[in-house]
Design a protein around this motif. Structure first.
Motif, PDB file in Angstrom:
ATOM      1  N   THR A  12       0.797  -1.230   0.000  1.00  0.00           N
ATOM      2  CA  THR A  12       0.000   0.000   0.000  1.00  0.00           C
ATOM      3  C   THR A  12       0.825   1.273   0.000  1.00  0.00           C
ATOM      4  N   ASN A  37      -6.173  -2.042   6.109  1.00  0.00           N
ATOM      5  CA  ASN A  37      -7.318  -1.150   5.903  1.00  0.00           C
ATOM      6  C   ASN A  37      -7.346  -0.385   4.594  1.00  0.00           C
ATOM      7  N   LYS A  38      -6.423  -0.603   3.722  1.00  0.00           N
ATOM      8  CA  LYS A  38      -6.396   0.184   2.486  1.00  0.00           C
ATOM      9  C   LYS A  38      -6.500  -0.752   1.287  1.00  0.00           C
ATOM     10  N   GLU A  39      -7.462  -0.474   0.449  1.00  0.00           N
ATOM     11  CA  GLU A  39      -7.610  -1.281  -0.760  1.00  0.00           C
ATOM     12  C   GLU A  39      -6.971  -0.556  -1.940  1.00  0.00           C
ATOM     13  N   GLN A  41      -6.919  -0.269  -5.979  1.00  0.00           N
ATOM     14  CA  GLN A  41      -7.750  -0.586  -7.136  1.00  0.00           C
ATOM     15  C   GLN A  41      -7.038  -1.566  -8.054  1.00  0.00           C
ATOM     16  N   GLU A  44      -7.079  -7.819  -5.582  1.00  0.00           N
ATOM     17  CA  GLU A  44      -8.097  -8.495  -4.792  1.00  0.00           C
ATOM     18  C   GLU A  44      -7.652  -8.368  -3.340  1.00  0.00           C
ATOM     19  N   HIS A  45      -8.361  -7.531  -2.609  1.00  0.00           N
ATOM     20  CA  HIS A  45      -7.993  -7.226  -1.230  1.00  0.00           C
ATOM     21  C   HIS A  45      -8.545  -8.282  -0.277  1.00  0.00           C
TER      22      HIS A  45
END
Length: 138
Positions: A12, A37-39, A41, A44-45
């Motif tokens: 991230t 906590n951060k996805e 784009q 696949e989180h």
């Protein structure tokens, strides 16, 4: 040939964030990113908190459900921290920096071994976190 399955922690920010974006932009890859906590784009989180070995087990369970019947071709263990309080402990009772940077990644690798492709690449990174000249204790 299908897409390469890549599992990554620490994607991230920093060079991990740069690496994750490059991998995600490659049409021949499927990137599974584990983080708190951060996805990002395109990835696949799957939630992952390296402060808990139970959470590492849950992460592996989710990964294995998503990749079956295929295997993992690349495992990148990049997440890390430098907790200033050496008395800080994880929920499992281990010193936090050691647990997150080393123990949890070792456990992740051990749990994923049966799911790694025959010629899988395993990449373990570190940073100046452990360089005494960069992080002198005051």
């Amino acid at each position: 040939m299908g897409k390469l399955n890549i599992v990554m922690t620490g994607g991230t920010s920093g060079f991990g964030g740069i690496t994750a974006k490059e991998l995600i932009n490659n049409p021949h890859t499927r990137v599974f990113l584990g983080n708190r906590n951060k996805e990002i784009q395109g990835a696949e989180h799957i939630p992952l908190n390296l402060n808990s070995l139970e959470n590492v087990r849950s992460f592996v369970s989710e990964i294995t459900k998503k990749i079956k019947p295929k295997k993992i071709q690349v495992l990148i263990c990049n997440a890390g921290l430098n907790h200033p309080d050496i008395n800080s402990r994880t929920v499992d009772g281990f010193e936090t920096t050691f647990a997150v940077n080393h123990l949890a990644h070792f456990y992740l690798l051990r749990l994923l071994m049966p799911y790694l492709d025959t010629n899988a690449r395993i990449i373990m990174t570190t940073s100046g976190t452990h360089d005494p000249s960069e992080n002198a204790m005051v």
